[in-house]
Design an enzyme around this catalytic site. Structure first.
Site, PDB file in Angstrom:
ATOM      1  N   GLY A  87       0.828  -1.221   0.123  1.00  0.00           N
ATOM      2  CA  GLY A  87       0.013  -0.087  -0.100  1.00  0.00           C
ATOM      3  C   GLY A  87       0.918   1.064  -0.166  1.00  0.00           C
ATOM      4  O   GLY A  87       1.851   1.029   0.211  1.00  0.00           O
ATOM      5  N   GLY A  89       2.653   3.884   1.405  1.00  0.00           N
ATOM      6  CA  GLY A  89       3.339   4.165   2.651  1.00  0.00           C
ATOM      7  C   GLY A  89       3.983   5.572   2.603  1.00  0.00           C
ATOM      8  O   GLY A  89       4.191   5.902   3.755  1.00  0.00           O
ATOM      9  N   ARG A  90       3.860   6.243   1.586  1.00  0.00           N
ATOM     10  CA  ARG A  90       4.356   7.720   1.587  1.00  0.00           C
ATOM     11  C   ARG A  90       3.855   8.386   0.259  1.00  0.00           C
ATOM     12  O   ARG A  90       4.383   9.151  -0.338  1.00  0.00           O
ATOM     13  CB  ARG A  90       6.166   7.606   1.418  1.00  0.00           C
ATOM     14  CG  ARG A  90       6.340   6.833   0.165  1.00  0.00           C
ATOM     15  CD  ARG A  90       7.946   7.111   0.069  1.00  0.00           C
ATOM     16  NE  ARG A  90       8.571   6.128  -1.097  1.00  0.00           N
ATOM     17  CZ  ARG A  90       9.593   6.487  -1.830  1.00  0.00           C
ATOM     18  NH1 ARG A  90      10.245   7.482  -1.377  1.00  0.00           N
ATOM     19  NH2 ARG A  90      10.021   5.531  -2.663  1.00  0.00           N
ATOM     20  N   LYS A 110       3.939  12.006  -3.903  1.00  0.00           N
ATOM     21  CA  LYS A 110       4.973  11.109  -3.405  1.00  0.00           C
ATOM     22  C   LYS A 110       5.910  11.737  -2.418  1.00  0.00           C
ATOM     23  O   LYS A 110       6.519  12.644  -2.819  1.00  0.00           O
ATOM     24  CB  LYS A 110       5.550  10.202  -4.405  1.00  0.00           C
ATOM     25  CG  LYS A 110       6.219   9.162  -4.193  1.00  0.00           C
ATOM     26  CD  LYS A 110       6.740   8.231  -5.292  1.00  0.00           C
ATOM     27  CE  LYS A 110       7.745   7.372  -5.239  1.00  0.00           C
ATOM     28  NZ  LYS A 110       8.245   6.725  -6.157  1.00  0.00           N
ATOM     29  N   GLY A 123       7.638   8.105   5.258  1.00  0.00           N
ATOM     30  CA  GLY A 123       6.593   8.515   4.521  1.00  0.00           C
ATOM     31  C   GLY A 123       7.197   9.629   3.484  1.00  0.00           C
ATOM     32  O   GLY A 123       6.266  10.386   2.810  1.00  0.00           O
ATOM     33  N   ARG A 173       3.330  12.464  -8.902  1.00  0.00           N
ATOM     34  CA  ARG A 173       3.335  11.442 -10.121  1.00  0.00           C
ATOM     35  C   ARG A 173       1.973  11.542 -10.789  1.00  0.00           C
ATOM     36  O   ARG A 173       1.020  11.604 -10.082  1.00  0.00           O
ATOM     37  CB  ARG A 173       3.819  10.154  -9.533  1.00  0.00           C
ATOM     38  CG  ARG A 173       3.499   9.060 -10.390  1.00  0.00           C
ATOM     39  CD  ARG A 173       4.356   7.826  -9.854  1.00  0.00           C
ATOM     40  NE  ARG A 173       3.766   7.418  -8.762  1.00  0.00           N
ATOM     41  CZ  ARG A 173       4.365   6.210  -8.229  1.00  0.00           C
ATOM     42  NH1 ARG A 173       5.631   5.532  -8.490  1.00  0.00           N
ATOM     43  NH2 ARG A 173       3.572   5.786  -7.393  1.00  0.00           N
ATOM     44  N   ASP A 268       4.028  -5.293  -7.429  1.00  0.00           N
ATOM     45  CA  ASP A 268       3.145  -3.858  -6.854  1.00  0.00           C
ATOM     46  C   ASP A 268       3.820  -2.887  -7.664  1.00  0.00           C
ATOM     47  O   ASP A 268       3.209  -1.601  -7.569  1.00  0.00           O
ATOM     48  CB  ASP A 268       3.445  -3.681  -5.464  1.00  0.00           C
ATOM     49  CG  ASP A 268       5.014  -3.823  -5.158  1.00  0.00           C
ATOM     50  OD1 ASP A 268       5.560  -4.794  -5.468  1.00  0.00           O
ATOM     51  OD2 ASP A 268       5.525  -2.800  -4.427  1.00  0.00           O
ATOM     52  N   ASN A 269       4.947  -2.874  -8.466  1.00  0.00           N
ATOM     53  CA  ASN A 269       5.313  -1.881  -9.420  1.00  0.00           C
ATOM     54  C   ASN A 269       5.043  -2.242 -10.873  1.00  0.00           C
ATOM     55  O   ASN A 269       5.825  -1.705 -11.750  1.00  0.00           O
ATOM     56  CB  ASN A 269       6.728  -1.817  -9.093  1.00  0.00           C
ATOM     57  CG  ASN A 269       7.198  -1.339  -7.823  1.00  0.00           C
ATOM     58  OD1 ASN A 269       6.505  -0.837  -7.517  1.00  0.00           O
ATOM     59  ND2 ASN A 269       8.152  -1.767  -7.559  1.00  0.00           N
ATOM     60  N   ASP A 278       7.633   3.501 -10.755  1.00  0.00           N
ATOM     61  CA  ASP A 278       8.541   3.251  -9.654  1.00  0.00           C
ATOM     62  C   ASP A 278      10.076   3.295 -10.436  1.00  0.00           C
ATOM     63  O   ASP A 278      10.652   2.195 -10.727  1.00  0.00           O
ATOM     64  CB  ASP A 278       8.277   1.983  -9.080  1.00  0.00           C
ATOM     65  CG  ASP A 278       8.827   2.007  -7.554  1.00  0.00           C
ATOM     66  OD1 ASP A 278      10.122   2.878  -7.477  1.00  0.00           O
ATOM     67  OD2 ASP A 278       8.082   1.525  -6.629  1.00  0.00           O
TER      68      ASP A 278
END
Ligand code: AMP
Ligand code: MG
Length: 501
Positions: A87, A89-90, A110, A123, A173, A268-269, A278
């Site tokens: 998830g 996180g930052r 981000k 974060g 982003r 996740d990327n 990413d």
């Protein structure tokens, strides 16, 4: 002057994301604003006239009207190991906006503070990686590689602590969505079939509206503004999966075309829209070697240059697994239905790779014997440690002037006549194809690093802007191109990239 944000992802429900606000920063200052992207997104701000407002909005210090910021939930396979709790996180998804063509884009900050997904993380984002993401994604965009983009980089006036203190930054982003393979895995891991259906319908609405029945689409000119259906047919799920696969082909093939190594191709990327996401440990290959790895954490070379096709197939197989319950209630039935799509994907990638590589040597339609011609070239390049970008540029130039410089003339002396004989009947067309396929300049690691270091040390961005201007036209030699074409003296032998967190 407003930014017309919608909150379509937020509307999916609480289990898709966590409502959370960006954490204000001490002394934000605008460093980079992507004026042309802003225009495409119909954001009516210019750095010259609106720096203060841009700074407030894109540092997270002031909320854009209508924004409901969230951290998105996702899981993911990291280096092959499943982690159900990732998830944002930052990062904060601020909302989505339609561009001049009606395509919707997520706007995400981000480095904007912690969420319940942050685990041990702070974060935050350091300035170096934020600038790197901006430069690399803009370069990739101009190279014709599908990619997320950066709208802004704002420094925070706060330190970020990594191995030492660094200046902090918030990077904005922009992506057609931030739905990842890991987003599907998040719900699959929780056996939440209802949410999987909803997510699939949302993704179809956002990315593949052509899959909606014609009549239904005709009624809703903006498919994102309509309520997302709860149910979905097995047929529609298979069509969706097929559409996702077809997006990954130009993605991974263009990485291979330009020499890009993603470096952290975890699920996740991996976006379902087929955009590069990413830019943490990514790098560009210099000397051709399919085993090239720069990432300090990729010790086994899982994400080496030449493994990216295979990894994309692995990632898509993980996505397929999440969709099985939507395809049939019996798992074997579902597998039997989805497997042929993965087989086809494999074949399309193989064929696509041959076609892409053939285009690099000017062949539009590969024929029998071309695979061998290409393999022989790559084998020479690897053995002789030839620079990937430079070699194809030099080959392209031979079609103009008939000459090739030393030492290429020597090491390619047997290969060149074979190639020239092959393309002789269509030499002019071959040249045109090669010019549009082979970049004359790429964001070489040593130039990127040197510029990031000098920007951070002096705060002077003029060198970076000069570099960006050249990277905007990677298939054309402009006056300054020559300053950025050189391969690193040491072949980047000791170059390492980091996850940039
Ligand atoms: P990445 O390596 O950027 O793909 O991130 C992997 C996971 O780590 C994601 O869940 C990120 O949100 C999280 N993460 C990375 N860096 C940080 C950070 N500085 N603070 C909090 N979470 C982070
Ligand atoms: Mg990530």
């Amino acid at each position: 002057m407003t930014i017309n944000l919608s909150n379509n992802y937020q509307a999916l429900g609480d289990n898709f994301s966590e409502q959370t606000f960006p954490a204000p920063v001490a002394a934000p200052s605008l460093l980079l604003w992507n004026e042309s992207l802003a225009k495409t997104l119909t954001i009516p701000f210019s750095q010259k006239d609106d720096a203060e407002l841009i700074t407030q909005y894109f540092s997270g210090n002031q909320l854009i009207e209508g924004s409901k910021p969230v951290a998105q939930a996702y899981s993911g396979h990291q280096f092959g190991n499943f982690n159900p709790h990732l998830g944002d996180g930052r990062a904060h998804l601020l909302g989505d906006i339609a561009d001049t063509e009606g395509q919707r884009w997520d706007i995400q900050l981000k480095g904007s503070g912690v969420s319940s997904f942050s685990r041990q993380g702070d974060g935050r984002c350091a300035l170096g990686p934020a600038l790197r993401e901006y430069v690399m994604s803009e370069a990739m965009f101009a190279l014709g590689v599908p990619t997320t983009r950066c709208l802004a980089v704002v420094t925070t006036g706060e330190n970020v602590y990594r191995e030492r203190p660094f200046d902090g930054a918030v990077v904005t982003r922009v992506a057609t969505s931030h739905i990842r393979v890991g987003t599907f895995q998040y719900f699959a891991a929780r056996n939440d079939t209802d949410s999987l259906k909803k997510l699939t319908n949302y993704a179809i609405n956002r990315h593949f509206p052509e899959l909606l029945v014609e009549a239904q689409a005709a009624k809703t000119p903006n498919p994102d503004d309509k309520a997302i259906a709860d149910d979905i047919s097995s047929e529609q799920v298979l069509k969706f999966f097929s559409a996702v696969l077809s997006k990954q082909i130009p993605l991974v093939l263009s990485w291979l075309r330009v020499g890009f190594i993603h470096g952290v191709l975890n699920t996740d990327n991996t976006t379902i829209s087929g955009e590069t996401i990413d830019y943490g440990p990514c790098a560009m290959m210099n000397i051709y070697d399919s085993d090239t790895v720069f990432s300090s954490i990729d010790r086994d070379g899982r994400y080496a240059f030449g493994k990216q096709i295979g990894i994309m197939q692995w990632n898509m197989t993980r996505l397929a697994e999440t969709l099985l319950p939507l395809v049939a209630s019996d798992e074997d039935d579902a597998v039997a239905k989805i497997e042929p799509l993965l087989t086809q994907f494999h074949q399309d990638l193989q064929q696509g790779y041959l076609t892409m590589m053939a285009a690099k040597v000017g062949i539009n339609t590969p024929e029998q014997g071309d695979a061998e011609l290409l393999n022989d070239l790559l084998a020479i390049m690897q053995k002789q440690k030839l620079d990937y970008t430079h070699t194809f540029t030099a080959l392209t130039n031979t079609l103009n002037n008939g000459q090739i410089e030393a030492p290429l003339n020597d090491v390619l002396n047997e290969w060149l006549p074979r190639w020239h004989a092959r393309i002789e009947p269509f030499k002019a067309a071959a040249h045109t194809l090669m010019v549009s396929t082979n970049p004359v300049v790429i964001p070489r690691n040593h130039h990127v690093e040197a510029l990031l270091a000098s920007c951070q040390a002096t705060g002077d961005l003029s060198g970076l802007h000069k570099f960006l201007a050249v990277l905007q036209q990677p298939y054309t030699e402009v006056t300054d191109t020559k300053h950025y074409q050189d391969a690193p003296v040491d072949g980047d032998e000791s170059y390492h990239t980091y996850c940039g967190t």
